[in-house]
Design a protein around this motif. Structure first.
Motif: not given
Length: 266
Positions: A97-115
């Motif tokens: 839940e603490g990963k606010p930076y989300k990849c907006d590339h179509q079909g990816c959806g990965k998120d990360f905790s740091k920019k």
């Protein structure tokens, strides 16, 4: 701000030509493994060996069944033998839940905790490296900020920290070589040979000028004795334990040795 207090490094490597020192004994034990290639702390419950007693003690928790580190997440009953295992569990299971930076590339959806993790990840989609060297004339690019910062040292160099010294090494190894020039030189008052360590100076005086020959008897009672601890350790490992972990690098030689480095002759 107050002056930073440096921790006193009282545990010193005894191998010749090595000036490493440490503030804790277990760090010295781990360092010694780099010289010998051996792991002197065996587990009695399995065939694993470790460089330090600390590593062995932590490993033995896996055999004892003791799991003192409880998961800190509400409602989770998992427990672990080490704090690092518990932390890895928290990161993988509970901290998504603490990963606010989300990849907006179509079909990816990965998120990360740091920019910067997201920026590095975008390379997988765009093939454009996100971190660029800002030095004029340099066009190099990197996948992470850490690699960029490491690269900047090529331009900035490694300046000497001694007062009045203008040396600036282009590489870390060149800087380390230069540092040796600033070490205090301790001359022998009889032959003027210089040493960077008062212990080596004392041994030189005893062996060369006073004729005192320190004899270290082999603990295996084979009758052999040695002047240096290095030679005694090498003898025990190679002759009595059959352990020769290091081979000669010269083509066609094939000789093997128990110790990685050899001491300088006084």
């Amino acid at each position: 701000m107050g002056e930073r207090i440096q921790s006193k490094k009282t545990f010193i490597c005894s191998f010749c030509d090595c000036s490493a020192s440490f503030s804790k004994s277990w760090k010295l034990e781990a360092h010694i493994c780099k010289h010998t290639g051996l792991k002197p702390f065996p587990c009695v419950d399995c065939d694993k060996n470790f460089c330090t007693r600390y590593q062995l003690t932590r490993h033995q928790l896996n055999h004892s069944g003791d799991k003192p580190h409880k998961c800190q997440a509400d409602g989770c009953v998992e427990a672990f033998a080490t704090h690092s295992s518990m932390k890895n569990h928290m990161d993988k299971i509970h901290n998504n839940e603490g990963k606010p930076y989300k990849c907006d590339h179509q079909g990816c959806g990965k998120d990360f905790s740091k920019k910067h993790q997201l920026k590095a990840h975008m390379y997988e989609h765009t093939n454009l490296l996100p971190f660029h060297c800002s030095v004029t004339g340099c066009t190099k690019e990197f996948i992470s900020r850490g690699r960029l910062d490491h690269h900047k040292k090529v331009h900035e160099g490694y300046p000497c920290e001694e007062d009045g010294c203008a040396f600036q090494g282009k590489t870390w190894s060149a800087y380390q070589t230069h540092k040796k020039e600033h070490r205090a030189k301790l001359p022998c008052d009889t032959c003027q040979k210089q040493f960077t360590n008062d212990r080596f100076l004392l041994l030189h005086k005893r062996h060369v000028h006073l004729g005192v020959k320190k004899e270290l008897a082999c603990p295996r009672k084979c009758g052999k004795s040695f002047r240096r601890q290095f030679h005694l350790e090498s003898h025990v490992l190679s002759e009595h334990k059959g352990m020769r972990a290091f081979s000669c690098a010269s083509p066609g030689c094939g000789k093997r040795f128990a110790m990685k480095v050899r001491p300088e002759v006084s």
